[in-house]
Motif scaffolding. Structure first.
Motif, PDB file in Angstrom:
ATOM      1  N   VAL A  66      71.400  14.911  90.168  1.00 53.96           N
ATOM      2  CA  VAL A  66      70.222  14.031  90.256  1.00 53.96           C
ATOM      3  C   VAL A  66      70.572  12.774  91.045  1.00 53.96           C
ATOM      4  N   LEU A  67      71.754  12.229  90.799  1.00 60.01           N
ATOM      5  CA  LEU A  67      72.189  11.033  91.543  1.00 60.01           C
ATOM      6  C   LEU A  67      72.274  11.330  93.032  1.00 60.01           C
ATOM      7  N   VAL A  68      72.766  12.520  93.362  1.00 63.07           N
ATOM      8  CA  VAL A  68      72.872  12.919  94.770  1.00 63.07           C
ATOM      9  C   VAL A  68      71.490  13.027  95.401  1.00 63.07           C
ATOM     10  N   PHE A  69      70.581  13.717  94.719  1.00 64.13           N
ATOM     11  CA  PHE A  69      69.232  13.917  95.278  1.00 64.13           C
ATOM     12  C   PHE A  69      68.496  12.592  95.431  1.00 64.13           C
ATOM     13  N   GLU A  70      68.680  11.704  94.480  1.00 63.48           N
ATOM     14  CA  GLU A  70      68.002  10.398  94.566  1.00 63.48           C
ATOM     15  C   GLU A  70      68.539   9.589  95.739  1.00 63.48           C
ATOM     16  N   GLU A  71      69.821   9.695  95.979  1.00 64.14           N
ATOM     17  CA  GLU A  71      70.407   8.977  97.110  1.00 64.14           C
ATOM     18  C   GLU A  71      69.894   9.546  98.431  1.00 64.14           C
ATOM     19  N   ILE A  72      69.822  10.878  98.521  1.00 65.61           N
ATOM     20  CA  ILE A  72      69.290  11.499  99.740  1.00 65.61           C
ATOM     21  C   ILE A  72      67.834  11.102  99.921  1.00 65.61           C
ATOM     22  N   ARG A  73      67.100  11.069  98.810  1.00 60.50           N
ATOM     23  CA  ARG A  73      65.672  10.710  98.874  1.00 60.50           C
ATOM     24  C   ARG A  73      65.480   9.313  99.447  1.00 60.50           C
ATOM     25  N   ILE A  74      66.374   8.412  99.111  1.00 62.15           N
ATOM     26  CA  ILE A  74      66.293   7.044  99.627  1.00 62.15           C
ATOM     27  C   ILE A  74      66.474   7.023 101.144  1.00 62.15           C
ATOM     28  N   ARG A  75      67.321   7.922 101.641  1.00 63.54           N
ATOM     29  CA  ARG A  75      67.705   7.892 103.049  1.00 63.54           C
ATOM     30  C   ARG A  75      66.817   8.747 103.948  1.00 63.54           C
ATOM     31  N   VAL A  76      65.768   9.312 103.410  1.00 59.46           N
ATOM     32  CA  VAL A  76      64.883  10.124 104.261  1.00 59.46           C
ATOM     33  C   VAL A  76      63.489   9.519 104.324  1.00 59.46           C
ATOM     34  N   SER A 140      75.538  27.037  97.179  1.00 62.92           N
ATOM     35  CA  SER A 140      74.491  26.312  97.914  1.00 62.92           C
ATOM     36  C   SER A 140      74.952  24.923  98.320  1.00 62.92           C
ATOM     37  N   LEU A 141      75.653  24.229  97.415  1.00 60.68           N
ATOM     38  CA  LEU A 141      76.141  22.886  97.746  1.00 60.68           C
ATOM     39  C   LEU A 141      77.190  22.929  98.846  1.00 60.68           C
ATOM     40  N   SER A 142      77.980  23.992  98.845  1.00 61.42           N
ATOM     41  CA  SER A 142      79.023  24.129  99.867  1.00 61.42           C
ATOM     42  C   SER A 142      78.414  24.202 101.259  1.00 61.42           C
ATOM     43  N   ALA A 143      77.187  24.749 101.344  1.00 63.48           N
ATOM     44  CA  ALA A 143      76.518  24.888 102.642  1.00 63.48           C
ATOM     45  C   ALA A 143      75.790  23.616 103.062  1.00 63.48           C
ATOM     46  N   PHE A 144      75.761  22.619 102.167  1.00 64.17           N
ATOM     47  CA  PHE A 144      75.042  21.387 102.493  1.00 64.17           C
ATOM     48  C   PHE A 144      75.908  20.516 103.408  1.00 64.17           C
ATOM     49  N   PRO A 145      75.367  20.097 104.578  1.00 63.48           N
ATOM     50  CA  PRO A 145      76.144  19.315 105.551  1.00 63.48           C
ATOM     51  C   PRO A 145      76.283  17.856 105.113  1.00 63.48           C
ATOM     52  N   VAL A 146      77.189  17.633 104.185  1.00 59.51           N
ATOM     53  CA  VAL A 146      77.329  16.293 103.594  1.00 59.51           C
ATOM     54  C   VAL A 146      77.617  15.232 104.662  1.00 59.51           C
ATOM     55  N   ALA A 147      78.528  15.540 105.554  1.00 62.43           N
ATOM     56  CA  ALA A 147      78.962  14.533 106.541  1.00 62.43           C
ATOM     57  C   ALA A 147      77.838  14.073 107.450  1.00 62.43           C
ATOM     58  N   SER A 148      76.915  14.983 107.797  1.00 61.21           N
ATOM     59  CA  SER A 148      75.872  14.640 108.772  1.00 61.21           C
ATOM     60  C   SER A 148      74.708  13.865 108.156  1.00 61.21           C
ATOM     61  N   VAL A 149      74.659  13.761 106.843  1.00 61.61           N
ATOM     62  CA  VAL A 149      73.524  13.091 106.202  1.00 61.61           C
ATOM     63  C   VAL A 149      73.801  11.607 106.000  1.00 61.61           C
ATOM     64  N   ASP A 150      75.015  11.187 106.247  1.00 57.80           N
ATOM     65  CA  ASP A 150      75.362   9.769 106.168  1.00 57.80           C
ATOM     66  C   ASP A 150      75.141   9.206 104.767  1.00 57.80           C
ATOM     67  N   LEU A 151      75.755   9.872 103.779  1.00 55.19           N
ATOM     68  CA  LEU A 151      75.669   9.413 102.399  1.00 55.19           C
ATOM     69  C   LEU A 151      76.841   8.506 102.080  1.00 55.19           C
ATOM     70  N   PRO A 152      76.703   7.641 101.091  1.00 58.90           N
ATOM     71  CA  PRO A 152      77.842   6.802 100.687  1.00 58.90           C
ATOM     72  C   PRO A 152      79.032   7.660 100.280  1.00 58.90           C
ATOM     73  N   ASN A 153      80.222   7.117 100.422  1.00 56.93           N
ATOM     74  CA  ASN A 153      81.428   7.883 100.098  1.00 56.93           C
ATOM     75  C   ASN A 153      81.449   8.365  98.653  1.00 56.93           C
ATOM     76  N   GLU A 154      80.988   7.488  97.731  1.00 56.91           N
ATOM     77  CA  GLU A 154      81.019   7.891  96.323  1.00 56.91           C
ATOM     78  C   GLU A 154      80.096   9.067  96.052  1.00 56.91           C
ATOM     79  N   VAL A 155      78.966   9.164  96.819  1.00 61.20           N
ATOM     80  CA  VAL A 155      78.050  10.286  96.660  1.00 61.20           C
ATOM     81  C   VAL A 155      78.686  11.552  97.234  1.00 61.20           C
ATOM     82  N   ASN A 156      79.335  11.416  98.389  1.00 63.49           N
ATOM     83  CA  ASN A 156      80.036  12.565  98.976  1.00 63.49           C
ATOM     84  C   ASN A 156      81.097  13.096  98.019  1.00 63.49           C
ATOM     85  N   GLU A 157      81.804  12.179  97.389  1.00 66.80           N
ATOM     86  CA  GLU A 157      82.830  12.584  96.431  1.00 66.80           C
ATOM     87  C   GLU A 157      82.222  13.281  95.225  1.00 66.80           C
ATOM     88  N   LEU A 158      81.035  12.805  94.818  1.00 62.52           N
ATOM     89  CA  LEU A 158      80.351  13.415  93.674  1.00 62.52           C
ATOM     90  C   LEU A 158      79.927  14.843  94.008  1.00 62.52           C
TER      91      LEU A 158
END
Length: 633
Positions: A66-76, A140-158
């Motif tokens: 949920v924390l990950v999705f909320e962070e992505i939601r902020i950035r789109v 499914s998460l493994s296929a998500f392009p984490v690096a290209s979405v420009d998320l904070p490091n702590e979210v990428n780590e999560l």
């Protein structure tokens, strides 16, 4: 696979997930994912009946996502190139959306009231589903392009943490689940040998799965009844090999029902005196409430047995009866509709699916035991026999226990026992046979003299049900005919007197007993008292007339019915403006039966019956059934 439907029409342990549409916007998709995750996390406070630790771990991972999705939601807030509809990011989120839908269905099933024991015994299957869904999240998460979405490091780590955890986490049946299943199987083996199990071990099982009250057992029993019915219906569609598997499942479900019935009667026997059927299930859907709002319970009662119909069927006249009751009526040589008296050109019985659905919703809402939804099988209710040796053994132990309570218990124990006997005797002829063999008839008859109106009412209801059993009839007539007639005339409650009237109807199906009932000078006058009484409604009067019609099958009783003033009473009812169309037909059916004899014909004519018949016939709204009886009169 378990087949019972939920309120939404979905079957338990099935996962009808829907793929998000191709053109869905990333904002809408994320909002839906966050909502789905919230729905799943709402089950954190629920009691999981199986795989408790595994579900706790899974819910923690959902919380991280949920924390990950909320962070992505902020950035789109504005569209980005990597979020076009066929991008790897969107495709990954769509897959997770499908997984979340299935996971929501799974947690619903494992926390559902009524399905607790059944889900516990399907622990292996639940583990398999949870393992597949957990690993699917990792994929499914493994296929998500984490690096290209420009998320904070702590979210990428999560995200990386959740991927690693779900990938290596193997969901297996838990030690406690295996222990509880082993205990259940051990107790079922004891039931097969008619050995009473240790109550402490049963309480351990009940506490683990979350069955703590009498009402919980009622929900479990009704659920298991639906399961057996669904399996039987599916049998017709399956090949021979699969039928064998279905029979194994039915045997297990039947055994579990015997286990829960034993728990309800012996372990969790406390029932609230003044609120037996008024426990409201707050989890019912608005649709269920709309269905039963304004419902009169008397509309769900079989006109013959006065009990809630377990297997409602429609006969040629359009009237609905419980299958077992109308089958007995027809099997006794009656080829007429009990309510209208119309001669039946066909005795075919047609399932009343609508009424059955209303009855089920009503019983589920009010926590009423209705095991006999199993009666969807093409059998009469009296043919329903437990599908396993364990269930049969449990029924015999229950009968023995309840009879002992009647003989040796204090007032509260006796009340509990007669209430349970009333429930048990409604279920099937097998339960009635067990109670008759256990010696329950004699103490029940003695309790008809109780000064406690509730005990008297439930004891009379139990006697009514036992009067459907061949040996029960013999014992009841031999020991209790006199007291039943006394209850008919002087019972503390209206319902108790009506149960007595119905018991006389069932007893009268045996010619010798019909004669004995007629010879009791207070029986027929007592029935006619109900027909005449101002304190009784149309339904009560019709049921009393049904008992009179049963006695009229014995020719020696016709003059006794005449002597009890039947003709003037019935004619006065026909003249009353308050008499309904159905009661009118019942009155005319009884008069028609009396008119089969010369003295009956004379009595009807002398009291103006012929003139009244012409008046009724001239009415514009007279029914075909009423016309038929008018011509006979």
């Amino acid at each position: 696979m378990i087949h019972t439907k939920t309120g939404s029409g979905r079957r338990i342990l099935t996962f009808p997930a829907v793929q998000p549409c191709e053109s869905i916007s990333i904002v809408t998709l994320l909002d839906s994912l966050i909502q789905l995750a919230g729905d799943i996390l709402a089950f954190k406070s629920k009691h999981f009946s199986t795989n408790k630790q595994s579900f706790r771990e899974t819910l923690r991972r959902i919380q991280n996502l949920v924390l990950v999705f909320e962070e992505i939601r902020i950035r789109v807030g504005t569209p980005r190139r990597y979020f076009h509809h066929d991008s790897a990011a969107v495709l990954s989120l769509k897959e997770i959306h499908v997984i979340f839908q299935k996971l929501k269905f799974l947690v619903e099933d494992c926390t559902r009231d009524g399905a607790r024991l059944c889900m516990m015994m399907n622990s292996d299957q639940v583990s398999d589903h949870l393992r597949v869904l957990t690993r699917s999240i990792s994929t499914s998460l493994s296929a998500f392009p984490v690096a290209s979405v420009d998320l904070p490091n702590e979210v990428n780590e999560l995200v990386d943490l959740v991927v690693r955890q779900t990938r290596k986490y193997g969901v297996e049946p838990e030690t406690n689940d295996i222990r509880v299943m082993s205990s259940v199987n051990r107790i079922l083996a004891l039931f097969e040998n008619r050995v009473s199990p240790d109550s402490d071990e049963i309480n351990m099982i009940l506490d683990y799965v979350g069955i703590r009250k009498w009402r919980d057992c009622v929900k479990e029993i009704n659920f298991l009844g639906e399961e057996i019915a669904a399996e039987r219906l599916d049998e017709k569609k399956k090949k021979k090999k699969k039928k064998k598997n279905s029979n194994v499942r039915v045997e297990l479900l039947s055994s579990l029902m015997g286990f829960i019935c034993y728990c309800r009667c012996v372990i969790l026997g406390r029932i609230e005196r003044d609120d037996d059927h008024q426990h409201h299930n707050v989890d019912n859907s608005d649709k269920d409430q709309d269905l039963i709002r304004g419902l009169k319970v008397e509309d769900l009662l079989c006109p013959i047995s006065l009990e809630i119909m377990m297997d409602p069927v429609v006969i040629e006249t359009g009237h609905t009866y419980d299958r077992s009751s109308i089958t007995k009526w027809i099997g006794s040589g009656n080829v007429t509709c009990p309510k209208t008296g119309k001669i039946l050109a066909s005795t075919d019985l047609v399932d009343n699916v609508s009424v059955r659905r209303v009855i089920y919703k009503h019983c589920r809402t009010n926590d009423i035991v209705l095991t006999s939804i199993v009666g969807q099988r093409r059998k009469t209710q009296d043919d329903v026999v437990p599908e396993s040796l364990a269930a049969k053994g449990a029924a015999k132990l229950i009968a023995k226990f309840l009879t002992s309570e009647l003989l040796n218990g204090g007032e509260e124990m006796i009340y509990r026992a007669v209430r349970e006997i009333r429930v048990q005797t409604k279920t099937s002829s097998f339960n009635r046979s067990c109670l008759v063999k256990a010696g329950a008839v004699s103490p029940l008859l003695r309790l008809l003299s109780s000064g406690d109106s509730k005990i008297q009412e439930n004891a009379m209801a139990g006697i009514l049900n036992l009067s459907k059993h061949v040996t029960g009839k013999s014992k009841i007539v031999g020991e209790g005919l006199k007291i039943i007639v006394e209850i008919l005339n002087e019972g503390a409650k209206t319902e108790t007197r009506l149960y007595a009237a119905s018991a006389l109807f069932y007893l009268s199906s045996v010619e010798d007993y019909s004669k004995l009932i007629g010879e009791n000078q207070d029986s027929i006058p007592g029935l006619m008292k109900i027909v005449k009484g101002e304190d009784y409604g149309g339904s009560a009067k019709r049921n009393a007339l049904l008992a009179v019609m049963g006695l009229l099958m014995q020719s020696d009783n016709h003059w006794r019915v005449l002597a009890a003033g039947a003709v003037p009473i019935l004619l006065d009812l026909l003249r009353s403006e308050d008499t309904s169309g159905e009661l009118t037909a019942d009155c005319l059916a009884t008069l028609a039966k009396l008119a089969d004899y010369p003295d009956g014909t004379i009595g009807v004519i002398r009291r103006g019956g012929l003139k009244l018949a012409v008046k009724i016939l001239s009415a514009s709204d007279v029914s075909p059934a009423v016309k038929q009886h008018l011509f006979v009169v």
